[in-house]
Enzyme design. Sequence first.
Site, PDB file in Angstrom:
ATOM      1  N   ASP A  66     -13.744 -54.748   4.106  1.00  0.00           N
ATOM      2  CA  ASP A  66     -13.645 -53.374   3.607  1.00  0.00           C
ATOM      3  C   ASP A  66     -13.249 -52.515   4.810  1.00  0.00           C
ATOM      4  O   ASP A  66     -13.987 -52.468   5.807  1.00  0.00           O
ATOM      5  CB  ASP A  66     -15.020 -52.957   3.055  1.00  0.00           C
ATOM      6  N   VAL A  67     -12.117 -51.844   4.739  1.00  0.00           N
ATOM      7  CA  VAL A  67     -11.644 -51.107   5.926  1.00  0.00           C
ATOM      8  C   VAL A  67     -12.561 -49.947   6.319  1.00  0.00           C
ATOM      9  O   VAL A  67     -12.447 -49.407   7.412  1.00  0.00           O
ATOM     10  CB  VAL A  67     -10.190 -50.577   5.764  1.00  0.00           C
TER      11      VAL A  67
ATOM     12  N   TYR B 199      -7.432 -36.167  -2.222  1.00  0.00           N
ATOM     13  CA  TYR B 199      -6.438 -37.239  -2.021  1.00  0.00           C
ATOM     14  C   TYR B 199      -5.277 -36.685  -1.187  1.00  0.00           C
ATOM     15  O   TYR B 199      -4.865 -37.295  -0.196  1.00  0.00           O
ATOM     16  CB  TYR B 199      -5.934 -37.807  -3.352  1.00  0.00           C
TER      17      TYR B 199
ATOM     18  N   LYS C   3      -4.065 -37.761   2.707  1.00  0.00           N
ATOM     19  CA  LYS C   3      -2.722 -38.231   3.059  1.00  0.00           C
ATOM     20  C   LYS C   3      -2.019 -37.228   4.002  1.00  0.00           C
ATOM     21  O   LYS C   3      -1.205 -37.632   4.827  1.00  0.00           O
ATOM     22  CB  LYS C   3      -1.897 -38.493   1.798  1.00  0.00           C
TER      23      LYS C   3
HETATM   24  P1  NDP Z   1      -3.188 -50.751  -5.498  1.00  0.00           P
HETATM   25  O1  NDP Z   1      -4.415 -50.192  -6.109  1.00  0.00           O
HETATM   26  O2  NDP Z   1      -2.347 -51.674  -6.297  1.00  0.00           O
HETATM   27  O3  NDP Z   1      -3.553 -51.449  -4.109  1.00  0.00           O
HETATM   28  C1  NDP Z   1      -4.473 -50.878  -3.216  1.00  0.00           C
HETATM   29  C2  NDP Z   1      -4.877 -51.903  -2.175  1.00  0.00           C
HETATM   30  O4  NDP Z   1      -5.781 -51.271  -1.263  1.00  0.00           O
HETATM   31  C3  NDP Z   1      -5.595 -53.093  -2.778  1.00  0.00           C
HETATM   32  O5  NDP Z   1      -5.091 -54.258  -2.210  1.00  0.00           O
HETATM   33  C4  NDP Z   1      -7.047 -52.877  -2.381  1.00  0.00           C
HETATM   34  O6  NDP Z   1      -7.672 -54.127  -2.147  1.00  0.00           O
HETATM   35  C5  NDP Z   1      -6.892 -52.118  -1.068  1.00  0.00           C
HETATM   36  N1  NDP Z   1      -8.097 -51.344  -0.746  1.00  0.00           N
HETATM   37  C6  NDP Z   1      -8.567 -50.248  -1.389  1.00  0.00           C
HETATM   38  N2  NDP Z   1      -9.723 -49.853  -0.844  1.00  0.00           N
HETATM   39  C7  NDP Z   1      -9.998 -50.723   0.171  1.00  0.00           C
HETATM   40  C8  NDP Z   1     -11.046 -50.862   1.104  1.00  0.00           C
HETATM   41  N3  NDP Z   1     -12.080 -50.013   1.122  1.00  0.00           N
HETATM   42  N4  NDP Z   1     -11.012 -51.856   2.002  1.00  0.00           N
HETATM   43  C9  NDP Z   1      -9.971 -52.729   2.007  1.00  0.00           C
HETATM   44  N5  NDP Z   1      -8.940 -52.655   1.141  1.00  0.00           N
HETATM   45  C10 NDP Z   1      -8.958 -51.673   0.226  1.00  0.00           C
HETATM   46  O7  NDP Z   1      -2.330 -49.480  -5.049  1.00  0.00           O
HETATM   47  P2  NDP Z   1      -0.924 -49.339  -4.283  1.00  0.00           P
HETATM   48  O8  NDP Z   1      -0.385 -50.628  -3.876  1.00  0.00           O
HETATM   49  O9  NDP Z   1      -0.099 -48.440  -5.106  1.00  0.00           O
HETATM   50  O10 NDP Z   1      -1.410 -48.483  -3.024  1.00  0.00           O
HETATM   51  C11 NDP Z   1      -1.233 -48.883  -1.687  1.00  0.00           C
HETATM   52  C12 NDP Z   1      -1.168 -47.652  -0.817  1.00  0.00           C
HETATM   53  O11 NDP Z   1      -0.050 -46.849  -1.205  1.00  0.00           O
HETATM   54  C13 NDP Z   1      -2.377 -46.725  -0.887  1.00  0.00           C
HETATM   55  O12 NDP Z   1      -2.655 -46.252   0.409  1.00  0.00           O
HETATM   56  C14 NDP Z   1      -1.898 -45.569  -1.768  1.00  0.00           C
HETATM   57  O13 NDP Z   1      -2.576 -44.372  -1.480  1.00  0.00           O
HETATM   58  C15 NDP Z   1      -0.456 -45.507  -1.369  1.00  0.00           C
HETATM   59  N6  NDP Z   1       0.457 -44.877  -2.316  1.00  0.00           N
HETATM   60  C16 NDP Z   1       0.547 -45.312  -3.614  1.00  0.00           C
HETATM   61  C17 NDP Z   1       1.451 -44.719  -4.475  1.00  0.00           C
HETATM   62  C18 NDP Z   1       1.545 -45.082  -5.910  1.00  0.00           C
HETATM   63  O14 NDP Z   1       2.017 -44.250  -6.724  1.00  0.00           O
HETATM   64  N7  NDP Z   1       1.184 -46.317  -6.302  1.00  0.00           N
HETATM   65  C19 NDP Z   1       2.353 -43.662  -4.018  1.00  0.00           C
HETATM   66  C20 NDP Z   1       2.146 -43.264  -2.651  1.00  0.00           C
HETATM   67  C21 NDP Z   1       1.265 -43.869  -1.835  1.00  0.00           C
HETATM   68  P3  NDP Z   1      -9.149 -54.543  -2.603  1.00  0.00           P
HETATM   69  O15 NDP Z   1      -9.481 -53.758  -3.831  1.00  0.00           O
HETATM   70  O16 NDP Z   1      -9.040 -56.018  -2.824  1.00  0.00           O
HETATM   71  O17 NDP Z   1      -9.975 -54.194  -1.424  1.00  0.00           O
HETATM   72  C1  8X3 Z   2       0.354 -41.533  -4.917  1.00  0.00           C
HETATM   73  C2  8X3 Z   2       1.413 -40.698  -5.504  1.00  0.00           C
HETATM   74  O1  8X3 Z   2       1.881 -38.528  -6.710  1.00  0.00           O
HETATM   75  O2  8X3 Z   2      -0.024 -39.803  -7.464  1.00  0.00           O
HETATM   76  O3  8X3 Z   2       0.152 -41.250  -3.590  1.00  0.00           O
HETATM   77  O4  8X3 Z   2      -0.123 -38.612  -5.400  1.00  0.00           O
HETATM   78  S1  8X3 Z   2       0.739 -39.346  -6.303  1.00  0.00           S
END
Ligand code: NDP
Ligand code: 8X3
Length: 252
Positions: free
Chosen positions: A60-61, A153, A157
């Site tokens: 967990d980060v 959120y 970011k």
């Molecule tokens: P997902 O929910 O599909 O993936 C999120 C990943 O983050 C999972 O692998 C999860 O792994 C990991 N994670 C979450 N919390 C923790 C934690 N406490 N410790 C370790 N790992 C963690 O989302 P996305 O792939 O879409 O998101 C990835 C990144 O991109 C995020 O930072 C998100 O904010 C960002 N983002 C997403 C967008 C979107 O529209 N999808 C747009 C812009 C940015 P696990 O649960 O196994 O720990």
């Molecule tokens: C995820 C994209 O538009 O839901 O970062 O904030 S948005």
Amino acid sequence: MKHIALITGASSGFGWATARKLAEKGYDLILTGRRGDRLQALETELHNMFGTKCRLLVVDVRDKKTVFQQVESLEDNWKKIDLLINNAGLALGRDYFDEADMDDWETMIDTNLKGVIYMTRAVLPHMIAHNKGHIINMGSIAGKEIYEKGNVYCASKHALDALSRSMRVDLLRHGIKVTAIHPGAAETEFSKVRFKGDSEKADAVYTGFKPLDAEDIAETIWFCASQPAHVCINDLEITCTAQANAYLFHKE
Ligand code: NDP
Ligand code: 8X3
């Protein structure tokens, strides 16, 4: 000698797709996330498809001590990390500032900001020792502009955006590249997590237009990671064609 990338949040979405892309390109991978079963499935897939060597860190980060312990537990050859992708992150809830859940806010700040700080500090000494490395931070369009009910959120970011710029300045003397990527709406598990399993609400986010997908972001990461040594993509914002900014979409 193969390049090594450490990807946080490899168990889903952008992280999973990026692991596939980098495996295809010949990287050895350190895959991290909390869901170890998912990481094992990914390791098997990448081994079968590309013969990729993987190390799994189930972590967990937000847990500072364990992040440092796990990185230190890597064998010396795995510590030579060329590319760190700080991707783990989440949104929780979408509510007015005066109505949102404070625990959700803590989780977002702890994951999206402190998690990046911990992982980067744990990995950095090994990059500095080799006077090279590349850190890619997964920001968001929500780190460039705010939208209604995005409050903490967006703030997390925005803070990550500032941190990425700071890192670029402070790590300049070590020859370490820092890239921030800022995607708009992409269909992954992101909205299911944000709306706490409510699939109807999550699906509604992506109706009426074609959002980005995880592979689009993996390609973008690869574009940034594959530039020549003297080139750094500092900051990259990417949306689907139907999205103009953090809050304006053209929906059918
Ligand atoms: P997902 O929910 O599909 O993936 C999120 C990943 O983050 C999972 O692998 C999860 O792994 C990991 N994670 C979450 N919390 C923790 C934690 N406490 N410790 C370790 N790992 C963690 O989302 P996305 O792939 O879409 O998101 C990835 C990144 O991109 C995020 O930072 C998100 O904010 C960002 N983002 C997403 C967008 C979107 O529209 N999808 C747009 C812009 C940015 P696990 O649960 O196994 O720990
Ligand atoms: C995820 C994209 O538009 O839901 O970062 O904030 S948005």
